[in-house]
Structure formats: structure tokens, C-alpha cells
Write a protein that holds these residues in place. Structure first.
Motif, PDB file in Angstrom:
ATOM      1  N   GLU A  43       0.802  -1.227   0.000  1.00 29.69           N
ATOM      2  CA  GLU A  43       0.000   0.000   0.000  1.00 29.69           C
ATOM      3  C   GLU A  43       0.834   1.276   0.000  1.00 29.69           C
ATOM      4  N   GLN A  44       2.125   1.155  -0.294  1.00 26.88           N
ATOM      5  CA  GLN A  44       2.957   2.339  -0.490  1.00 26.88           C
ATOM      6  C   GLN A  44       3.054   2.671  -1.974  1.00 26.88           C
ATOM      7  N   THR A  45       3.294   3.948  -2.269  1.00 28.12           N
ATOM      8  CA  THR A  45       3.691   4.326  -3.624  1.00 28.12           C
ATOM      9  C   THR A  45       5.177   4.671  -3.593  1.00 28.12           C
ATOM     10  N   LEU A  46       5.833   4.421  -4.720  1.00 28.49           N
ATOM     11  CA  LEU A  46       7.281   4.603  -4.804  1.00 28.49           C
ATOM     12  C   LEU A  46       7.632   5.177  -6.166  1.00 28.49           C
ATOM     13  N   GLU A  47       8.820   5.738  -6.270  1.00 22.56           N
ATOM     14  CA  GLU A  47       9.307   6.270  -7.533  1.00 22.56           C
ATOM     15  C   GLU A  47      10.359   5.311  -8.096  1.00 22.56           C
ATOM     16  N   LEU A  48      10.160   4.877  -9.337  1.00 19.76           N
ATOM     17  CA  LEU A  48      11.170   4.089 -10.036  1.00 19.76           C
ATOM     18  C   LEU A  48      12.119   5.060 -10.720  1.00 19.76           C
ATOM     19  N   ILE A  49      13.418   4.991 -10.383  1.00 21.40           N
ATOM     20  CA  ILE A  49      14.413   5.860 -11.002  1.00 21.40           C
ATOM     21  C   ILE A  49      15.510   4.989 -11.604  1.00 21.40           C
ATOM     22  N   GLY A  50      16.283   5.567 -12.522  1.00 22.15           N
ATOM     23  CA  GLY A  50      17.397   4.807 -13.059  1.00 22.15           C
ATOM     24  C   GLY A  50      17.774   5.149 -14.483  1.00 22.15           C
ATOM     25  N   THR A  51      18.611   4.320 -15.051  1.00 27.17           N
ATOM     26  CA  THR A  51      19.271   4.553 -16.332  1.00 27.17           C
ATOM     27  C   THR A  51      18.296   4.895 -17.460  1.00 27.17           C
ATOM     28  N   ASN A  52      17.199   4.167 -17.536  1.00 30.77           N
ATOM     29  CA  ASN A  52      16.281   4.312 -18.675  1.00 30.77           C
ATOM     30  C   ASN A  52      14.969   4.997 -18.301  1.00 30.77           C
ATOM     31  N   ILE A  53      14.997   5.789 -17.238  1.00 31.44           N
ATOM     32  CA  ILE A  53      13.786   6.479 -16.786  1.00 31.44           C
ATOM     33  C   ILE A  53      13.988   7.990 -16.847  1.00 31.44           C
ATOM     34  N   ASN A  54      13.151   8.680 -17.618  1.00 27.59           N
ATOM     35  CA  ASN A  54      13.130  10.152 -17.673  1.00 27.59           C
ATOM     36  C   ASN A  54      14.498  10.797 -17.908  1.00 27.59           C
ATOM     37  N   GLY A  55      15.307  10.192 -18.768  1.00 34.79           N
ATOM     38  CA  GLY A  55      16.590  10.798 -19.089  1.00 34.79           C
ATOM     39  C   GLY A  55      17.647  10.625 -18.017  1.00 34.79           C
ATOM     40  N   ASN A  56      17.348   9.848 -16.964  1.00 33.57           N
ATOM     41  CA  ASN A  56      18.325   9.507 -15.935  1.00 33.57           C
ATOM     42  C   ASN A  56      19.012  10.729 -15.321  1.00 33.57           C
ATOM     43  N   PRO A  57      18.264  11.639 -14.702  1.00 33.89           N
ATOM     44  CA  PRO A  57      18.881  12.857 -14.147  1.00 33.89           C
ATOM     45  C   PRO A  57      19.874  12.594 -13.020  1.00 33.89           C
ATOM     46  N   TYR A  58      19.796  11.418 -12.384  1.00 34.94           N
ATOM     47  CA  TYR A  58      20.695  11.132 -11.256  1.00 34.94           C
ATOM     48  C   TYR A  58      21.946  10.358 -11.675  1.00 34.94           C
ATOM     49  N   GLY A  59      22.068  10.081 -12.975  1.00 39.79           N
ATOM     50  CA  GLY A  59      23.282   9.456 -13.495  1.00 39.79           C
ATOM     51  C   GLY A  59      23.513   8.027 -13.048  1.00 39.79           C
ATOM     52  N   LEU A  60      22.441   7.254 -12.854  1.00 40.42           N
ATOM     53  CA  LEU A  60      22.582   5.873 -12.381  1.00 40.42           C
ATOM     54  C   LEU A  60      22.939   4.923 -13.525  1.00 40.42           C
ATOM     55  N   GLY A  61      23.968   4.106 -13.318  1.00 41.93           N
ATOM     56  CA  GLY A  61      24.310   3.061 -14.275  1.00 41.93           C
ATOM     57  C   GLY A  61      24.745   3.590 -15.628  1.00 41.93           C
ATOM     58  N   SER A  62      24.653   2.704 -16.620  1.00 38.41           N
ATOM     59  CA  SER A  62      25.053   3.031 -17.992  1.00 38.41           C
ATOM     60  C   SER A  62      24.269   2.140 -18.944  1.00 38.41           C
ATOM     61  N   LYS A  63      24.425   2.394 -20.245  1.00 36.35           N
ATOM     62  CA  LYS A  63      23.736   1.571 -21.235  1.00 36.35           C
ATOM     63  C   LYS A  63      24.169   0.109 -21.110  1.00 36.35           C
ATOM     64  N   LYS A  64      25.457  -0.079 -20.854  1.00 35.64           N
ATOM     65  CA  LYS A  64      25.999  -1.423 -20.730  1.00 35.64           C
ATOM     66  C   LYS A  64      25.553  -2.089 -19.433  1.00 35.64           C
ATOM     67  N   GLN A  65      25.493  -1.319 -18.363  1.00 38.51           N
ATOM     68  CA  GLN A  65      25.086  -1.838 -17.053  1.00 38.51           C
ATOM     69  C   GLN A  65      23.985  -0.955 -16.467  1.00 38.51           C
ATOM     70  N   PRO A  66      22.753  -1.073 -16.979  1.00 37.58           N
ATOM     71  CA  PRO A  66      21.664  -0.241 -16.458  1.00 37.58           C
ATOM     72  C   PRO A  66      21.348  -0.546 -14.998  1.00 37.58           C
ATOM     73  N   ILE A  67      21.067   0.500 -14.257  1.00 36.98           N
ATOM     74  CA  ILE A  67      20.720   0.369 -12.841  1.00 36.98           C
ATOM     75  C   ILE A  67      19.392   1.070 -12.589  1.00 36.98           C
ATOM     76  N   HIS A  68      18.472   0.360 -11.946  1.00 37.34           N
ATOM     77  CA  HIS A  68      17.180   0.919 -11.570  1.00 37.34           C
ATOM     78  C   HIS A  68      16.861   0.516 -10.134  1.00 37.34           C
ATOM     79  N   CYS A  69      16.082   1.325  -9.463  1.00 38.62           N
ATOM     80  CA  CYS A  69      15.670   1.000  -8.101  1.00 38.62           C
ATOM     81  C   CYS A  69      14.436   1.814  -7.751  1.00 38.62           C
ATOM     82  N   LEU A  70      13.830   1.480  -6.622  1.00 39.94           N
ATOM     83  CA  LEU A  70      12.636   2.162  -6.130  1.00 39.94           C
ATOM     84  C   LEU A  70      12.986   3.030  -4.933  1.00 39.94           C
TER      85      LEU A  70
END
Length: 339
Positions: A190-217
Motif C-alpha cells: 500500500e505504499q507508492t514509490l518512484e522508479l528511477i534509473g538509467t532508462n527512466i526520464n533521461g536519468n537525471p541522477y546518473g545511475l548506471g550506464s547503457k551497458k550496465q543499467p541500474i534501476h531502483c525504487l
């Protein structure tokens, strides 16, 4: 930390807004901007925003954890939108009246189809058993993230339903640093969370790379603003422009009555993303333990993180899966480690 409001609807701006006939800074193909005035929104005043808890607005895509097939599941945001004919009629009405108030929808005929598993978001109003669109002509809702759905592959990469876990980035030790951990989905129910990472919204936080994509909640409301500015247009503008803590997309205020209000840099005529974001520069430790009996290594991202379990990075944008990397950690209370 106290449980904060979940994001089920579009969050109103803390200020009253107006539409300017200028190209949007936020959306490439939008030929108008929604900007804040200096007048506080009555909704914010009524909810006593001055006593609210200020948190960082993260730039990703909204998710929700609730049950599906008898187990806690990650759900992706999917707003039900009008078809072309209805959208044209709606835009024409908006242009003529400078508002959407009074527009009549035929929910059965005017909206695009959604998957059978789709559910409307909480607090969506209903009329004759049909969900009613909001002022933007959308019906907010959710669809479950299943393993074989390529459309939600990045969502799927952060959950392992066999172990019942999700990859979550969260503050630790009174916000001294962040921890990326495998968290039981049942604890996120019942929580809401934000998915951020390499392939989300232009990756403003600089997570991962094309070769090693990183995503998290990241759970909504979990990243607090340490010394928030007063809720005042000029002081907020100056804070975003001049304070190192202001290198964020925006602020969400969690009010005592459960209401949420926000301000985005674009509301104030400011650009986003910043070259060096505050969040992307925060230190982090990895806590994804492959020795757990319940942990399932079928997910590439889980496996990759488990191989650097216990490793610390001075910035989350520096996280990588190279086992030879020497890790430097700037926080005085946490010792550096060598991978």
C-alpha cells in the motif's frame, strides 16, 4: 519515520498556477507552460502547509505495491486517456472556456481501452459505477508488473516475485547516507514509490550506464529536505537557485491531514535537471545479501548487486558492478572498503 501520504492522484501546486502561451520547459512538444503565481493555493492553506513535512520530489515514474494473485505485487502507473475524437473535443472546450469545468464525458465511449487487470487509483470519483476523469481528462490508475511484459521491463528488473523482494534505495542512520537493499514486498504494501534509473526520464541522477543499467525504487516521502525554505515564492526561487540543497527537481509537502502539495522547478521558471543533482551525489551502501536462503538469483540486477554486497560508494551515480573497483567513501562515520 512516520508513514507519509501515498501518491495516487496528480499533486496540486502549492501556489495557484496560470497558463502561459510559451513552449514548455518540461515537455518537448507542449506549446504552453503552467507556471506558479505568487499566491498560495487555498488547498495548501487549508491543509496548513506551513506545518507540513517537506520531502524531495524525485524524477522518475510512479509505482504502487498492492496485492495481485494473492501476493504483494509492483504496479505501474497507467492513466486511462481519452481517444483522439474525445481529446479534440476536450481541447476545443478548454480553449473556449479557459477551463475544463463543465465539460461532459461519456466514459464508456470516450476513453482508450486498458488491460483487464487495470484498476483506478484511490480517490478517483465514480458515477454510475464508472470512474470519472480528473481536470486534465485522465483517469489515474495502475496495472500489475508481470515478468513477461516488455513494456515494463525496467519495472520488472527491480522486483523478484519468487523471493518476494524489491530493490529499494532508502535513507539510513538519520539520513547520513543511503542504503540500496532488497526489501520484502510485504513491507511495502500500500505504499507508492518512484522508479528511477538509467532508462527512466533521461536519468537525471546518473545511475548506471547503457551497458550496465541500474534501476531502483524510492518510497515517496522517504527523502526529507533537511532545512526546507519557507513556503514563499521568492524564498523558494532563491533556494532552488542559490542553495546547494536546492539541486532537486522539486519539493513535496506532506500535510497533517494527509494532503500533498508540491512545487516543481518548472513552476518557478527554472530549468531541470541540474548538471550535478543533490540526490545523485549522496553516499550509498549496498545491502543485497546473496547468502539469504530465501533470496532468488534469477534476476540479473539482484545478482549484480549481491556481488557487491557491503560495498560503499561516495555517490550513488558512482555505483558500478566492477569487482576490481576501489571504493572511496567520504562520510566520516562509515569506513571505506575495497571491493
Amino acid at each position: 519515520m512516520r508513514r507519509l501520504g501515498s501518491v495516487q492522484q496528480k499533486i496540486p501546486c502549492v501556489f495557484l498556477t496560470e497558463v502561459k502561451e510559451e513552449k514548455s520547459r518540461k515537455r518537448e512538444f507542449q506549446q504552453f507552460q503552467v507556471v506558479a503565481t505568487e499566491n498560495l493555493n487555498p488547498v495548501a492553506l487549508e491543509a496548513d502547509v506551513y506545518s507540513a513535512f517537506a520531502t524531495e520530489k524525485l524524477d522518475g515514474t510512479c509505482c504502487y505495491v498492492t496485492d495481485y494473485k494473492g501476493h504483494p505485487y509492483l504496479w505501474a502507473r497507467l492513466d486511462r486517456k481519452p481517444n483522439k475524437q474525445a481529446e479534440k473535443r476536450f481541447k476545443k472546450y478548454q480553449h473556449a472556456h479557459r477551463s475544463s469545468k463543465g465539460f461532459t464525458w461519456n466514459v464508456e465511449d470516450d476513453f482508450k481501452m486498458v488491460p483487464e487487470t487495470w484498476i483506478p487509483a484511490h480517490r478517483v470519483k465514480h458515477h454510475n459505477s464508472h470512474p470519472v476523469p480528473d481536470e486534465h481528462g485522465h483517469i489515474p490508475g495502475w496495472v500489475p508488473v508481470e515478468k513477461d511484459n516488455k513494456q515494463y521491463c525496467w519495472h520488472s528488473s527491480v522486483v523478484d516475485y519468487e523471493s518476494g523482494s524489491a530493490l529499494v534505495l532508502r535513507p539510513k542512520d538519520d539520513d547520513a547516507f543511503l542504503e540500496l537493499a532488497a526489501v520484502p514486498l510485504v513491507k511495502l504494501r500500500e505504499q507508492t514509490l518512484e522508479l528511477i534509473g538509467t532508462n527512466i526520464n533521461g536519468n537525471p541522477y546518473g545511475l548506471g550506464s547503457k551497458k550496465q543499467p541500474i534501476h531502483c525504487l524510492v518510497s515517496h516521502g522517504s527523502i526529507r529536505i533537511r532545512d526546507p525554505p519557507p513556503v514563499d515564492f521568492q524564498q523558494l526561487w532563491a533556494w532552488f537557485q542559490e542553495n546547494p540543497e536546492g539541486r532537486v527537481e522539486g519539493i513535496v509537502w506532506h500535510c497533517a491531514d494527509g494532503s500533498l502539495v508540491k512545487v516543481h522547478r518548472h513552476h518557478l521558471g527554472l530549468t531541470w535537471p541540474e548538471k550535478e543533482t543533490l540526490f545523485g551525489g549522496r553516499p550509498v551502501v549496498i545491502r543485497v545479501d546473496e547468502t539469504s536462503e530465501e533470496f532468488n538469483l534469477s534476476k540479473d540486477l539482484f545478482t549484480s548487486f549481491s556481488r557487491i554486497n557491503g560495498q560503499r560508494f561516495s555517490r550513488i551515480r558512482d555505483v558500478q558492478f566492477n569487482p576490481e573497483r576501489i571504493v572511496h567513501f567520504d562520510h566520516p562515520d562509515v569506513s571505506p572498503e575495497v571491493a
